[in-house]
Scaffold this active site. Structure first.
Site, PDB file in Angstrom:
ATOM      1  N   ARG A 130       0.814  -1.219   0.000  1.00 43.39           N
ATOM      2  CA  ARG A 130       0.000   0.000   0.000  1.00 43.39           C
ATOM      3  C   ARG A 130       0.848   1.270   0.000  1.00 43.39           C
ATOM      4  O   ARG A 130       0.325   2.366  -0.095  1.00 43.39           O
ATOM      5  CB  ARG A 130      -0.938  -0.002   1.207  1.00 43.39           C
ATOM      6  CG  ARG A 130      -1.917  -1.181   1.154  1.00 43.39           C
ATOM      7  CD  ARG A 130      -2.947  -1.102   2.225  1.00 43.39           C
ATOM      8  NE  ARG A 130      -3.839   0.011   1.920  1.00 43.39           N
ATOM      9  CZ  ARG A 130      -4.694   0.518   2.771  1.00 43.39           C
ATOM     10  NH1 ARG A 130      -4.788   0.022   3.979  1.00 43.39           N
ATOM     11  NH2 ARG A 130      -5.462   1.518   2.435  1.00 43.39           N
ATOM     12  N   CYS A 131       2.165   1.114   0.106  1.00 40.82           N
ATOM     13  CA  CYS A 131       3.085   2.251   0.189  1.00 40.82           C
ATOM     14  C   CYS A 131       3.697   2.538  -1.180  1.00 40.82           C
ATOM     15  O   CYS A 131       4.295   1.657  -1.800  1.00 40.82           O
ATOM     16  CB  CYS A 131       4.185   1.938   1.206  1.00 40.82           C
ATOM     17  SG  CYS A 131       5.516   3.142   1.245  1.00 40.82           S
ATOM     18  N   GLY A 132       3.558   3.779  -1.639  1.00 40.37           N
ATOM     19  CA  GLY A 132       4.103   4.163  -2.935  1.00 40.37           C
ATOM     20  C   GLY A 132       5.617   3.995  -3.018  1.00 40.37           C
ATOM     21  O   GLY A 132       6.135   3.503  -4.026  1.00 40.37           O
ATOM     22  N   ARG A 135       6.362   0.346  -3.391  1.00 35.82           N
ATOM     23  CA  ARG A 135       6.065  -0.116  -4.752  1.00 35.82           C
ATOM     24  C   ARG A 135       7.131   0.363  -5.743  1.00 35.82           C
ATOM     25  O   ARG A 135       7.550  -0.383  -6.623  1.00 35.82           O
ATOM     26  CB  ARG A 135       4.673   0.350  -5.201  1.00 35.82           C
ATOM     27  CG  ARG A 135       3.542  -0.355  -4.467  1.00 35.82           C
ATOM     28  CD  ARG A 135       2.188  -0.072  -5.103  1.00 35.82           C
ATOM     29  NE  ARG A 135       1.904   1.343  -5.274  1.00 35.82           N
ATOM     30  CZ  ARG A 135       1.255   2.105  -4.388  1.00 35.82           C
ATOM     31  NH1 ARG A 135       0.822   1.577  -3.248  1.00 35.82           N
ATOM     32  NH2 ARG A 135       1.027   3.383  -4.644  1.00 35.82           N
TER      33      ARG A 135
END
Length: 114
Positions: A9-11, A14
């Site tokens: 969920r963390c940019g 990712r």
């Protein structure tokens, strides 16, 4: 083999995963929220990162602010907090052998992977 402590969920996490994928190095993804590290595992990680426990804490997380901010904590207490609430740990963390890096900065990550 590389290991990536990843939060999907963390940019930043990712982005790191995409960068490592492009490097064509074999890696293993560890979703540390679903499979949190134990206190002993965190101690090993701290050694590999060569930092103090407080350096891997996301100090703007609500859990940290509500429960720990402003308190004088020992390193062990900080590690216990991260083990209990893994969302407190900085991410992503890339591990290779006995070294690790918080993989938020592409240039630092690139240098680490060489």
């Amino acid at each position: 083999m590389l290991q990536i402590l990843h939060n999907p969920r963390c940019g930043k996490s990712r982005d790191c995963l995409a960068f490592v994928t492009e490097s064509n190095q074999p890696f293993e993804i560890i979703n540390y929220l679903e499979n949190p590290l134990s206190v002993d595992g965190l101690k090993e990680l701290i050694k590999k990162l060569n930092v103090k426990p407080i350096d891997i804490v996301r100090q703007k997380e609500t859990i940290w602010i509500d429960n720990y901010k402003g308190k004088k904590l020992t390193n062990l207490q900080i590690l216990k907090a991260i083990a209990k609430y893994p969302i407190l740990m900085q991410r992503p963390i890339v591990i290779e052998g006995d070294k690790a890096i918080i993989g938020r900065e592409p240039d630092a990550l690139r240098a680490f992977l060489k």
